[in-house]
Enzyme design. Structure first.
Site, PDB file in Angstrom:
ATOM      1  N   CYS A  77       6.465  -6.457   7.788  1.00  0.00           N
ATOM      2  CA  CYS A  77       7.700  -6.078   8.480  1.00  0.00           C
ATOM      3  C   CYS A  77       8.079  -6.984   9.499  1.00  0.00           C
ATOM      4  CB  CYS A  77       7.495  -4.478   9.103  1.00  0.00           C
ATOM      5  SG  CYS A  77       9.118  -3.907   9.784  1.00  0.00           S
TER       6      CYS A  77
ATOM      7  N   CYS B 151       1.586  -2.006  15.551  1.00  0.00           N
ATOM      8  CA  CYS B 151       1.689  -1.697  14.141  1.00  0.00           C
ATOM      9  C   CYS B 151       0.930  -2.772  13.203  1.00  0.00           C
ATOM     10  CB  CYS B 151       2.944  -1.338  13.712  1.00  0.00           C
ATOM     11  SG  CYS B 151       2.992  -1.152  11.677  1.00  0.00           S
TER      12      CYS B 151
ATOM     13  N   CYS C 272       3.427   8.639   0.827  1.00  0.00           N
ATOM     14  CA  CYS C 272       3.927   7.635   1.540  1.00  0.00           C
ATOM     15  C   CYS C 272       4.094   6.359   1.152  1.00  0.00           C
ATOM     16  CB  CYS C 272       3.078   7.673   3.015  1.00  0.00           C
ATOM     17  SG  CYS C 272       3.670   6.560   4.284  1.00  0.00           S
TER      18      CYS C 272
ATOM     19  N   CYS D 150       6.424  -4.596  15.819  1.00  0.00           N
ATOM     20  CA  CYS D 150       5.923  -3.857  16.893  1.00  0.00           C
ATOM     21  C   CYS D 150       4.587  -4.004  17.224  1.00  0.00           C
ATOM     22  CB  CYS D 150       6.121  -2.279  16.310  1.00  0.00           C
ATOM     23  SG  CYS D 150       8.037  -1.751  15.837  1.00  0.00           S
TER      24      CYS D 150
ATOM     25  N   GLU E 291       0.906  -1.263  -0.084  1.00  0.00           N
ATOM     26  CA  GLU E 291       0.006   0.049   0.062  1.00  0.00           C
ATOM     27  C   GLU E 291       0.881   1.367  -0.036  1.00  0.00           C
ATOM     28  OE1 GLU E 291      -3.326  -2.328   2.733  1.00  0.00           O
ATOM     29  OE2 GLU E 291      -2.759  -0.323   3.402  1.00  0.00           O
TER      30      GLU E 291
ATOM     31  N   CYS F 241      -0.968   6.094   9.647  1.00  0.00           N
ATOM     32  CA  CYS F 241       0.431   5.657  10.383  1.00  0.00           C
ATOM     33  C   CYS F 241       0.042   4.283  11.229  1.00  0.00           C
ATOM     34  CB  CYS F 241       1.157   6.446  11.211  1.00  0.00           C
ATOM     35  SG  CYS F 241       1.856   7.804  10.359  1.00  0.00           S
TER      36      CYS F 241
HETATM   37  N1  SAH Z   1       9.407   1.002   9.907  1.00  0.00           N
HETATM   38  C1  SAH Z   1       9.696   2.335   9.772  1.00  0.00           C
HETATM   39  C2  SAH Z   1       8.841   3.068   8.916  1.00  0.00           C
HETATM   40  C3  SAH Z   1       7.369   2.467   8.598  1.00  0.00           C
HETATM   41  S1  SAH Z   1       6.375   2.741  10.249  1.00  0.00           S
HETATM   42  C4  SAH Z   1       9.400   2.711  11.285  1.00  0.00           C
HETATM   43  O1  SAH Z   1       9.020   2.088  12.289  1.00  0.00           O
HETATM   44  O2  SAH Z   1       9.767   3.994  11.619  1.00  0.00           O
HETATM   45  C5  SAH Z   1       5.994   4.611   9.922  1.00  0.00           C
HETATM   46  C6  SAH Z   1       5.513   5.072  11.260  1.00  0.00           C
HETATM   47  O3  SAH Z   1       4.414   4.918  11.652  1.00  0.00           O
HETATM   48  C7  SAH Z   1       6.468   4.921  12.460  1.00  0.00           C
HETATM   49  O4  SAH Z   1       6.920   6.224  13.082  1.00  0.00           O
HETATM   50  C8  SAH Z   1       5.673   4.141  13.435  1.00  0.00           C
HETATM   51  O5  SAH Z   1       6.048   3.945  14.708  1.00  0.00           O
HETATM   52  C9  SAH Z   1       4.409   4.693  12.974  1.00  0.00           C
HETATM   53  N2  SAH Z   1       3.401   3.892  13.685  1.00  0.00           N
HETATM   54  C10 SAH Z   1       3.145   2.467  13.446  1.00  0.00           C
HETATM   55  N3  SAH Z   1       2.065   1.918  14.178  1.00  0.00           N
HETATM   56  C11 SAH Z   1       1.246   3.160  14.559  1.00  0.00           C
HETATM   57  C12 SAH Z   1      -0.091   3.238  15.151  1.00  0.00           C
HETATM   58  N4  SAH Z   1      -0.749   2.349  15.244  1.00  0.00           N
HETATM   59  N5  SAH Z   1      -0.509   4.512  15.160  1.00  0.00           N
HETATM   60  C13 SAH Z   1       0.331   5.573  14.892  1.00  0.00           C
HETATM   61  N6  SAH Z   1       1.635   5.526  14.396  1.00  0.00           N
HETATM   62  C14 SAH Z   1       2.058   4.311  14.048  1.00  0.00           C
HETATM   63 FE1  SF4 Z   2       7.746  -2.321  11.029  1.00  0.00          FE
HETATM   64 FE2  SF4 Z   2       5.594  -1.171  11.758  1.00  0.00          FE
HETATM   65 FE3  SF4 Z   2       7.604  -1.384  13.627  1.00  0.00          FE
HETATM   66 FE4  SF4 Z   2       7.713   0.413  11.348  1.00  0.00          FE
HETATM   67  S1  SF4 Z   2       6.172   0.479  13.093  1.00  0.00           S
HETATM   68  S2  SF4 Z   2       9.326  -1.223  12.355  1.00  0.00           S
HETATM   69  S3  SF4 Z   2       6.532  -1.033   9.924  1.00  0.00           S
HETATM   70  S4  SF4 Z   2       6.391  -3.267  12.626  1.00  0.00           S
END
Ligand code: SAH
Ligand code: SF4
Length: 363
Positions: free
Chosen positions: A126, A133, A119, A130, A105, A355
């Site tokens: 990934c 996420c 974006c 996390c 996406e 995000c």
């Molecule tokens: N993997 C990279 C880039 C993709 S994630 C990273 O982690 O930076 C892009 C952004 O979205 C990151 O700052 C991440 O922490 C944030 N993000 C992930 N899950 C989220 C959520 N549920 N609500 C708001 N931001 C979130």
């Molecule tokens: Fe991966 Fe999501 Fe963590 Fe970014 S926030 S490193 S996309 S698992």
């Protein structure tokens, strides 16, 4: 008519073709078809700079070899499968399928007229894992190729150009961890900045990472103009370890050292992203730890409201976004310590494009 034929022709030869982003492969095709280098420049400029689309790009190729060219060169890597436009803000989510069946996406963010951002994804899932996420839950993902990263820009650029808008910013903040896919990401960044590529300013590009120190050093040495965003979320090691399992490999002290070095080779601040989670990253202890950790670094802090990605239990309690007052309190604590701080306005949550929501299937 000509265009449809070209598509059909190319499909029969898929796998043997070269990508329009593969400049050396493209040069071989050019020599084989005895084309002037200027023709290739025109095709790429129409597609990558003016975002005029496939049919217009092919018009630069002389008619007698157009068929052969279209059969040998792939102008796109990804098949669009879905488009969702937000009803509440200017976001559009674009869903694609890769040639081997992964779903990825991108999100268009129309922030103000004439200032649009995109974006893009760097992986099909990934390994970061996390807890907050949706992308981190996708198993069996892979790295995207640089051509797949760039095709997201080509396709979204086309949508914006048709609306009379110009794509200005490209952020690698979609699905995946860009610094676990360094080769493809660096060649995509080079093409995005390249005079014979997309010709975007490095200042309008941004890479967001969970924080891999050695890769941060390589990225900032090679692309000092490109913005760097670090998903720090917590300056408390145990909290960060629990929220971001993969990031345990790179302790906070090592990450801070890499940011300090990035500050010396970049003339812009490093963006520090803090996801505001109630009782997890928004307490007074978090404020103190964060201010202490950031002191001495040239940074801009971005406080991110949590976008729901379903029911998640974290340390025996449901994971929830911080209430407004806690975000405010964090903002004030940082301001009092003289840090630049902004709150991220989250776009696209009604279409699962905000995000953290990418790749999730509940929206
Ligand atoms: N993997 C990279 C880039 C993709 S994630 C990273 O982690 O930076 C892009 C952004 O979205 C990151 O700052 C991440 O922490 C944030 N993000 C992930 N899950 C989220 C959520 N549920 N609500 C708001 N931001 C979130
Ligand atoms: Fe991966 Fe999501 Fe963590 Fe970014 S926030 S490193 S996309 S698992």
């Amino acid at each position: 008519m000509v265009c449809k034929e070209h598509v059909a022709f190319r499909m029969t030869l898929s796998g043997k073709t070269v990508s329009v982003h593969d400049t050396s492969g493209l040069d071989q095709v050019r020599k084989r078809l005895k084309l002037d280098p200027g023709i290739i420049r025109q095709v790429r400029a129409a597609l990558l700079r003016s975002f005029l689309g496939e049919a217009k790009a092919l018009q630069s190729v002389p008619f007698d070899v157009r068929h052969g060219f279209a059969a040998a060169v792939r102008l796109h890597e990804l098949t669009p499968v879905e488009r969702r436009d937000s009803r509440t803000d200017g976001a559009t989510k674009l869903v694609y399928r890769t040639s081997d069946g992964h779903r990825i996406e991108s999100v268009i963010l129309r922030i103000q007229s004439g200032r649009s951002s995109l974006c893009v994804s760097s992986q099909t899932g990934c390994p970061g894992g996390c807890r907050f996420c949706a992308t981190g839950r996708i198993k069996g993902g892979r790295n995207l190729t640089s051509a797949e990263v760039l095709d997201q820009v080509v396709q979204a650029g086309g949508i914006l150009a048709a609306e009379g808008r110009r794509l200005r910013n490209v952020v690698l903040m979609g699905m995946g961890e860009p610094l676990l896919n360094e080769d493809a990401v660096y060649s995509a960044l080079a093409a995005l900045q390249g005079k014979d590529g997309f010709n975007l300013s490095g200042r309008h590009l941004l890479v967001s990472t969970l924080g891999i120190p050695d890769a941060i050093r390589r990225l900032t040495a090679q692309f000092p103009q490109v913005g760097l965003a670090i998903s720090l979320h917590s300056a408390r090691q145990t909290v960060r370890d629990d929220l971001m399992p993969l990031a345990r490999r790179w302790p906070l002290g090592e990450l801070r050292q890499a940011i300090l070095e990035a500050n010396t080779c970049q003339d812009r601040e490093v963006m520090i992203e803090i996801l505001m989670l109630a009782g997890v990253t928004d307490t007074e202890a978090d404020q103190t730890a964060l201010v202490g950790w950031l002191t001495g670094l040239r940074v801009h802090v971005n406080l991110i409201p949590y976008n729901s990605v379903g029911d998640i239990v974290f340390k025996d309690a449901p994971l929830r976004g911080s209430p407004n007052v806690r975000i405010q309190a964090m903002q004030e604590a940082l301001k009092a310590a003289a840090f630049k701080v902004t709150r991220r306005r989250s776009l696209g949550s009604d279409i699962g494009a905000a995000c953290g929501q990418l790749g999730g299937n509940e929206n």
